[in-house]
Motif scaffolding. Structure first.
Motif: not given
Length: 236
Positions: A81, A143, A156, A159
């Motif tokens: 992500v 996501v 990630m 985020p």
């Protein structure tokens, strides 16, 4: 699940990562914290095959994936992500999700329903253009898109960046839920307080070197971490 040994990465002519070692056990949450420019994003991009490592080993489930093409790394079960969400603004929510499943041959509709269960807001906006979503909704979509590849390990990169505090809480609840469902998570996060609270284990990265590591809650109580990244110290 993931073992990084003596990883060195040059980025833009600079030695960005200087021989780091990181272990990510299966079904755990591991976080990398550090200031901007510490080498955190470069590390994730090297794992994903988006930047070429100078040397070292990146072993995923016992197999060295260093030098593999990104598409093959995704096929192995690793997704990213990216920082800044990077959704396809002119495509709908549903179209963005389907792009995330481009390597999947079956079970795509079932996976979409799982993403919608996790993010009901995306189901409500399935035909809305991604570029018209709020920042928090775009992060949910980023996501969700990564989950469409059915990853074993999801990485990630920041985020919570640019999101309102209330939305940030929701994002971290989702991170915990994804992990609870069995997905391993490697997390980069400027909000060190939030990251260390959810992480089983953490690493502090400074100018390309790991300077500290330990259980998330132990690092959260460490005075050096408090002073450098949490805005608190003994003096306070």
């Amino acid at each position: 699940m993931l073992k990084i040994n003596d990883l060195q990465v040059n980025y833009g002519g600079i030695s960005a990562v200087k021989g780091i070692n990181i272990h990510v056990p299966e079904k755990s949450i591991v976080t990398l914290i550090g200031a901007n420019g510490a080498g955190k994003s470069t590390t994730l991009r090297a794992i994903a095959g988006l930047v070429k490592a100078k040397s070292g080993e990146i072993a995923f489930q016992g197999e060295n994936i260093l030098g593999m093409d990104t598409i093959d790394i995704v096929a192995k079960g690793i997704t990213l992500v990216p920082e800044g969400r990077r959704v396809f603004a002119n495509l709908s929510v549903l179209e963005n999700l389907k792009i995330g499943a481009y390597l999947q041959k079956d079970g795509i509709e079932e996976q979409i329903l799982k993403v919608y269960d996790l993010f009901p807001r995306l189901k409500e906006r399935s035909w809305q253009l991604a570029g018209t979503l709020s920042g928090g909704e775009q992060q949910m979509l980023a996501v969700g898109r990564a989950l469409m590849a059915k990853p074993k390990l999801i990485m990630m990169d920041e985020p919570s960046l640019g999101l309102a505090p209330l939305i940030v809480n929701g994002i971290f609840d989702i991170i915990k839920e994804i992990n609870k469902l069995g997905t391993t998570i490697l997390l980069i996060e400027q909000n060190a307080n939030k990251a260390l609270k959810v992480a089983d284990y953490g690493y502090v990265l400074e100018t390309g070197n790991i300077t500290m590591e330990g259980k998330g809650l132990d690092l959260l109580q460490d005075e050096r971490v408090k002073e450098a990244y949490l805005g608190t110290s003994k003096a306070k």
